[in-house]
Design an enzyme around this catalytic site. Structure first.
Site, short mmCIF file in Angstrom:
data_model
loop_
_atom_site.label_atom_id
_atom_site.label_comp_id
_atom_site.label_asym_id
_atom_site.label_seq_id
_atom_site.Cartn_x
_atom_site.Cartn_y
_atom_site.Cartn_z
CG ASP A 18 41.56 -4.96 22.01
OD1 ASP A 18 41.02 -5.34 20.95
OD2 ASP A 18 42.49 -4.15 22.05
CB ALA A 19 40.63 -8.67 27.63
CD GLU A 20 44.95 -5.37 32.31
OE1 GLU A 20 45.33 -4.67 33.28
OE2 GLU A 20 44.34 -6.45 32.44
CB ILE A 63 27.87 2.26 20.43
CG1 ILE A 63 27.46 2.93 19.11
CG2 ILE A 63 26.73 1.39 20.94
CD1 ILE A 63 27.12 1.94 18.02
CD GLU A 120 24.53 -2.48 12.34
OE1 GLU A 120 25.49 -1.76 12.02
OE2 GLU A 120 23.35 -2.19 12.10
CE LYS A 123 32.25 -2.60 19.67
NZ LYS A 123 33.69 -2.67 19.36
CG ASP A 149 38.85 -5.56 16.36
OD1 ASP A 149 38.92 -4.37 16.70
OD2 ASP A 149 39.57 -6.44 16.85
NE ARG A 152 34.96 6.91 17.33
CZ ARG A 152 34.47 5.83 17.91
NH1 ARG A 152 33.87 4.93 17.17
NH2 ARG A 152 34.58 5.63 19.19
CD GLU A 167 35.08 -0.31 12.31
OE1 GLU A 167 35.83 -0.55 13.27
OE2 GLU A 167 34.15 0.53 12.38
CE1 TYR A 205 30.66 -6.19 4.12
CE2 TYR A 205 31.90 -6.92 6.04
CZ TYR A 205 31.28 -7.20 4.84
OH TYR A 205 31.27 -8.48 4.37
CE LYS A 235 34.12 -4.68 23.87
NZ LYS A 235 35.48 -4.66 23.34
CB CYS A 245 64.63 -34.41 15.03
SG CYS A 245 62.85 -34.72 15.17
CB CYS A 281 63.48 -39.24 15.06
SG CYS A 281 64.08 -38.03 13.86
CB CYS A 304 63.17 -33.40 11.48
SG CYS A 304 63.60 -35.15 11.65
CB CYS A 361 60.86 -38.27 12.11
SG CYS A 361 60.44 -37.09 13.40
#
Length: 693
Positions: free
Chosen positions: A50-52, A100, A136, A138, A140, A159, A195, A245, A336, A430, A433, A448, A454
């Site tokens: 999402d950030a990209e 929004i 309120e 937001k 996801d 939507r 949502e 909600y 955000k 392992c 050990c 293991c 161990c």
């Protein structure tokens, strides 16, 4: 491959270089954003975090603000969402489901900037009173429009693109939180908007089931919820643990609207709709900042994902005065928080050995800031999960961190590798050990076989043994345990009780006062309960609740140690897998020896204290605790219920008998009311303890 932008005019010969460069960049951004929106909303298979997407969207917004002539009708900035799936019937929204505006400045300045804009639009100066807001969360999830006629649910629609959504009525009917008929409402038309989302614990349980079946796991709660809502088969939707909600309205006919947004939410709740309790009426910028900061502190503890908070001017009259700009209301903004998905480079894959011997592949990453913290390691769960995600060292990968969930790799970014990289394989020995690594038939987990020999398991076993809910040895933390094990002072659990003051005081950063206190805590921990002792042993599949049931059923440790699997299956909540694990643990000579040595060191509990000697008032009843009780802490209330023979669960279901609710009770109370489960306060709980249900 990027498609040509049909709304971009050819570059004229007289166009200046700055405009020409901006036009090319805007065209490229539109193509990328359209592609990623299609993957996210239509295919439910996002290729970037999402950030990209937000970064690309913000860049395009900035270009269009500087060069308005480059704004095209098909720009992502001019639309609300994505086109509906062709398999579902379209639904035209009589009142568009608008977006929004997003405030991406995650600091207090973001809230202050919104308040300043609102005051400016309203023509207020410093002498005027503060603006009142409704604040309120937001969520996801997936936005839904519920149409009620004469109080009955007749249609549910996504939507979509804001103008036209998809008919998902039959799928929405499978969500227990959504009432099929509203309480006390006979309005000709009332469209409720909200949502659909998936709780984190439900999502984790769903993915765990998928892993156990060897099936594909889901990327994140948001996309899983969206995919479930848009299934063509309602039966598939019904198998997904979805929640809802309400937060707004669409078309309204014959229903009196409250004068404020906060009043609207209260009214929706009175109609029987779930409304999130984490909401406030805030005064001015300071109130918004306080809410944003308070929710940031609560964010990791919330049972569901959010990516910010929403501020709305509370007065509907002022909302109408402020109006809209293009497709967004001037009276609302989404503020955000730091992104919970980010892209970074996978440098390598190590293997971590847990306290039960489970081997987990762990990704070593270029540091990346995600979900409010810098992440350098992320879990890959198991070999089969790693192979399904197709990640290899050198890949650009997407990292997700949500709440207190351990950061994980979601998948790799698209693109060919520069050269061949071999598939990762689990080690045969392992890494801690050198003992053999085995995988049970039909299992997805590698383990293991070294047990307490161990070092990795030894340290975790000691930490678990000393935990607050186990033997409660305060002061015996990671650093002390590391030193004790690394120096060879402690190799088994009983050796903890053979430590002396001189040995402890010689440890790094362990002063005489701390050493003396730890000796006292070790001595005090010898007096415990059978349930705590059983839990402290770290028997696979035996948690606190199971340990308490075992103590209650057998009463004496020797009886439990000598029990066969058939006898163990008589214990409440013990199934074949748990019974086999317990029997196997006590069948090992080294484990029995360790238990006997612990008792020889003085570890004890009241003989027969686990078994109930008389009928208990709450026997067979399941309770769920929520909110803050007047005089009892959560642990105290749980202890009272268990002492009365009851069981305390962490989530509400049809099997729940009572919900004990205090101040600021949240979604658990909402679900209890929805399911018709009896709700108690603290005084009524005490009455039940005295008289029985």
């Amino acid at each position: 491959m990027d498609q040509p932008d049909l709304f971009t005019a050819p570059t004229s010969a007289a166009e200046d270089p700055a405009t020409s460069g901006a036009k090319r960049r805007a065209q490229a951004l539109r193509s990328q954003l359209h592609h990623h929106a299609h993957c996210y909303y239509v295919l439910d298979a996002p290729e970037v975090p999402d950030a990209e997407y937000d970064r690309l969207f913000t860049e395009l917004q900035a270009i269009e603000a500087q060069f308005p002539e480059l704004r095209t009708p098909d720009s992502p900035t001019q639309r609300v969402g994505a086109a509906p799936l062709p398999e579902l019937q379209p639904v035209r929204h009589a009142v568009p489901m608008l977006s929004i505006e997003t405030e991406t400045n995650t600091t207090a300045a973001g809230a202050e900037a919104f308040d300043a804009r609102v005051r400016r639009e309203l023509g207020l100066d410093l002498a005027d009173p503060e603006v009142e807001y409704a604040a309120e969360l937001k969520f996801d999830g997936l936005a839904i429009n519920l149409r009620y006629e004469q109080g009955q649910l007749v249609q549910a629609a996504t939507r979509g693109d804001g103008e036209t959504g998809e008919d998902v009525t039959q799928n929405i009917r499978t969500i227990g939180q959504i009432p099929l008929r509203l309480k006390g409402c006979s309005a000709p038309v009332l469209e409720v908007r909200g949502e659909v989302y998936m709780r984190r614990d439900d999502f984790e349980r769903l993915n765990e089931r998928q892993r156990e079946r060897g099936e594909k796991t889901y990327v994140n709660p948001r996309n899983t919820a969206a995919g479930a809502v848009r299934q063509l088969d309602p039966g598939v939707t019904a198998q997904r643990p979805l929640s809802f909600y309400a937060y707004g309205l669409g078309v309204v006919q014959g229903w009196d609207l409250p004068a404020t947004h906060a009043g609207l939410l209260d009214a929706l709740q009175a109609l029987g709709l779930p409304v999130c309790a984490e909401r406030v009426v805030a005064q001015g910028a300071a109130g918004l900042v306080a809410f944003h900061q308070r929710v940031a502190a609560l964010r990791d503890g919330l049972p569901f994902d959010i990516d910010g908070v929403v501020y709305k001017v509370n007065s509907r009259a002022l909302q109408q005065q402020l109006g809209f700009k293009t497709r967004e209301p001037r009276w609302a903004v989404a503020h955000k928080y730091p992104a919970q998905e980010q892209a970074t480079r996978l440098n390598g894959i190590d293997v971590q050995v847990g306290r039960t011997g489970k081997l987990t592949p762990v990704a070593r990453l270029d540091p990346v800031f995600v979900g409010g913290t810098t992440v350098t390691n992320a879990t890959l769960h198991n070999l089969f999960e790693l192979r399904r995600k197709g990640v290899r060292p050198g890949d650009q990968v997407i990292v997700r961190r949500a709440g207190d969930v351990i950061p994980e790799i979601v998948g790799r970014m698209p693109g060919a590798r520069a050269s061949y990289v071999p598939n990762f394989a689990m080690p045969r020995a392992c890494p801690a050990c050198g003992s053999a690594v085995e995988r049970d038939k039909g299992s997805i987990e590698h383990r293991c076989t070294g047990g307490l020999v161990c070092p990795a398991q030894r340290k975790q076993a000691l930490l678990h043994f000393a935990g607050r809910r186990a033997m409660d040895v305060e002061g015996l933390g990671d650093k002390i345990v590391d030193q004790l094990v690394d120096a060879g002072l402690v190799r088994t659990l009983p050796e903890l009780y053979k430590l002396g003051f001189v040995q402890l005081a010689a440890l790094d950063r362990m002063g005489e006062k701390s050493a003396a206190k730890l000796v006292e805590r070790l001595e005090a921990s010898k007096q415990t309960t059978l349930a705590r002792f059983l839990f402290s042993l770290g028997i696979r599949h035996v948690g606190e609740s199971t340990a308490k049931e075992l103590a209650r059923h057998f009463g004496k440790l020797d009886a439990l140690m000598d029990a066969d699997e058939a006898a163990l299956l008589q214990v409440a909540d013990v199934g074949p897998v748990v019974a086999h694990s317990i029997h196997s643990f006590f069948a090992q000579a080294l484990n029995r020896e360790a238990v006997n040595q612990l008792r020889a060191c003085g570890v004890h509990w009241p003989e027969g204290e686990g078994a109930a000697s008389s009928p208990q008032p709450l026997a067979g009843k399941t309770f769920v605790l929520t909110g803050t009780l007047p005089t009892l802490s959560r642990d105290e209330a749980q202890a009272l219920i268990e002492a009365g023979g009851g069981k305390v669960s962490g989530s509400v279901s049809k099997k729940t008998d009572f919900v004990v609710a205090g101040e600021s009770a949240g979604s658990k109370l909402d679900k209890a009311l929805q399911l018709g489960i009896a709700v108690l306060d603290e005084s009524r709980l005490r009455e039940l303890l005295a008289e029985g249900p």
